[in-house]
Design an enzyme around this catalytic site. Structure first.
Site, PDB file in Angstrom:
ATOM      1  N   SER A   1       0.671  -1.152   0.132  1.00 51.59           N
ATOM      2  CA  SER A   1      -0.205  -0.031  -0.011  1.00 51.59           C
ATOM      3  C   SER A   1       0.791   1.268   0.054  1.00 51.59           C
ATOM      4  CB  SER A   1      -0.996  -0.078   1.315  1.00 51.59           C
ATOM      5  OG  SER A   1      -0.316  -0.201   2.443  1.00 51.59           O
TER       6      SER A   1
ATOM      7  N   ALA B   1      -4.333  18.532  10.137  1.00 55.30           N
ATOM      8  CA  ALA B   1      -4.709  18.641  11.491  1.00 55.30           C
ATOM      9  C   ALA B   1      -5.986  19.337  11.503  1.00 55.30           C
ATOM     10  CB  ALA B   1      -3.657  19.447  12.060  1.00 55.30           C
TER      11      ALA B   1
ATOM     12  N   GLY C   1      -5.110  12.189  15.138  1.00 56.50           N
ATOM     13  CA  GLY C   1      -4.773  13.552  14.468  1.00 56.50           C
ATOM     14  C   GLY C   1      -4.238  14.572  15.710  1.00 56.50           C
TER      15      GLY C   1
ATOM     16  N   ALA D   1       2.907   9.215  24.677  1.00 51.54           N
ATOM     17  CA  ALA D   1       2.616   8.043  25.260  1.00 51.54           C
ATOM     18  C   ALA D   1       3.175   8.203  26.918  1.00 51.54           C
ATOM     19  CB  ALA D   1       2.728   6.541  24.962  1.00 51.54           C
TER      20      ALA D   1
ATOM     21  N   LYS E   1      -8.022   0.371  20.261  1.00 59.76           N
ATOM     22  CA  LYS E   1      -8.341   0.495  18.987  1.00 59.76           C
ATOM     23  C   LYS E   1      -8.619  -0.524  18.404  1.00 59.76           C
ATOM     24  CE  LYS E   1      -4.348   3.107  17.965  1.00 59.76           C
ATOM     25  NZ  LYS E   1      -3.406   3.822  17.337  1.00 59.76           N
TER      26      LYS E   1
ATOM     27  N   PHE F   1      11.916  15.549  10.603  1.00 61.23           N
ATOM     28  CA  PHE F   1      10.626  14.795  10.783  1.00 61.23           C
ATOM     29  C   PHE F   1      10.648  13.587  11.816  1.00 61.23           C
ATOM     30  CE2 PHE F   1       7.255  11.871   8.742  1.00 61.23           C
ATOM     31  CZ  PHE F   1       6.168  12.696   9.131  1.00 61.23           C
TER      32      PHE F   1
ATOM     33  N   HIS G   1       3.868  -0.886   3.933  1.00 59.85           N
ATOM     34  CA  HIS G   1       2.984   0.546   3.357  1.00 59.85           C
ATOM     35  C   HIS G   1       4.166   1.634   3.214  1.00 59.85           C
ATOM     36  CE1 HIS G   1      -0.222   3.444   3.692  1.00 59.85           C
ATOM     37  NE2 HIS G   1       0.701   4.139   4.407  1.00 59.85           N
TER      38      HIS G   1
END
Length: 278
Positions: free
Chosen positions: A6, A42, A98, A142, A155, A206, A256
């Site tokens: 993907s 966002a 998000g 977290a 989730k 990043f 992915h």
């Protein structure tokens, strides 16, 4: 079992960007990906561009998976988006918490991704395949690794079908995360996210922001190349090819690719992996 690929895009902000992405998609379609996903800014800041990109992908005959983030959203707003997706034949969603846009104080009616997954299931039943995020090196916000794992399981328990990880360059982190998740009873596929490396300076910025580790040996080697873009590209391809080979050998259910709306590096990686002519 065949390896599923993907590929992720971000929604272009200009007509020129849309044209470039169309050319990129044409090239990446050679990989026969299971789906193309499209990110969501966002607080829904790219909502219209995300939807337009997703509709183009679907019109071309590909499976499209819009990202849908819940922070800053209302139930009615999410319900509206689900109705649009359903009417347009979209059958897969990447459901995320998000981030709040800069300057926005109100998180909206949802706080966590598991609440969004639960809402999608309550509203639409089994209509959508739902992907969620996973963090092999733990989410930067977290409280602890254990807390992050429990958040992940929530989730899945809420109805997610599979997970896509944040990118990483340490296979041990991925394998440890999967082992820990399985010990908690999580059985869905956990697909590793793969970030090709075009620019080390951009990757470093990043990674510092999202909590993905660049191993010291990699960082030092990249730094030694200075501004030599060709050496950075070549070394990055070697590193990521080896990473993918190891993941495939150890049974990863798919890959992915975070394409950054570029085709070249993802195609070259898949050529090296023998995935281009599947």
């Amino acid at each position: 079992m065949s390896l599923e690929l993907s590929i992720e895009f971000f929604p272009p902000q200009t007509s020129e960007g849309m044209e470039k992405l169309r050319a990129t998609r044409t090239r990446l379609a050679l990989l026969k990906p299971e789906f193309f996903s499209v990110t969501y800014g966002a607080g829904g800041s790219t909502r219209e561009n995300t939807l337009a990109t997703v509709m183009e992908i679907a019109a071309e005959g590909h499976q499209a998976a819009p990202h849908l983030s819940c922070i800053g959203s209302t139930r009615e707003g999410i319900r509206e988006m689900l109705a649009i997706f359903s009417a347009r034949g979209i059958r897969r969603i990447v459901a995320l918490r998000g981030d709040l846009p800069s300057g926005m104080a109100d998180a909206g009616e949802f706080r966590y991704a598991n609440e969004l997954v639960s809402f999608i299931r309550a509203e639409t039943g089994a209509r959508f395949l739902i992907e969620v995020a996973a963090y092999p090196e733990w989410h930067p916000q977290a409280k602890s690794p254990r807390d992050d794992l429990l958040n992940f399981r929530r989730k899945i328990d809420a109805g997610a079908n599979s997970a896509i990880t944040q990118y990483f360059y340490n296979t041990d982190a991925y394998e440890h995360f999967v082992t820990e998740a399985r010990a908690l009873g999580v059985t869905v596929p956990i697909v590793p996210g793969i970030m090709p490396i075009a620019s080390f300076s951009k990757l470093a910025r990043f990674s510092d922001a999202c909590g993905a580790e660049i191993p010291r040996w990699m960082r030092r080697k990249f730094e030694s190349f200075g501004d030599d873009a060709e050496s950075i590209r070549a070394f990055g391809l070697d590193v990521v090819t080896e990473l993918c080979q190891r993941l495939i050998e150890r049974g990863a259910p798919g890959l992915h690719f975070y394409s950054m709306n570029q085709a070249g590096l993802t195609l070259e990686l898949c050529r090296r992996l023998g995935l281009l002519d599947r």
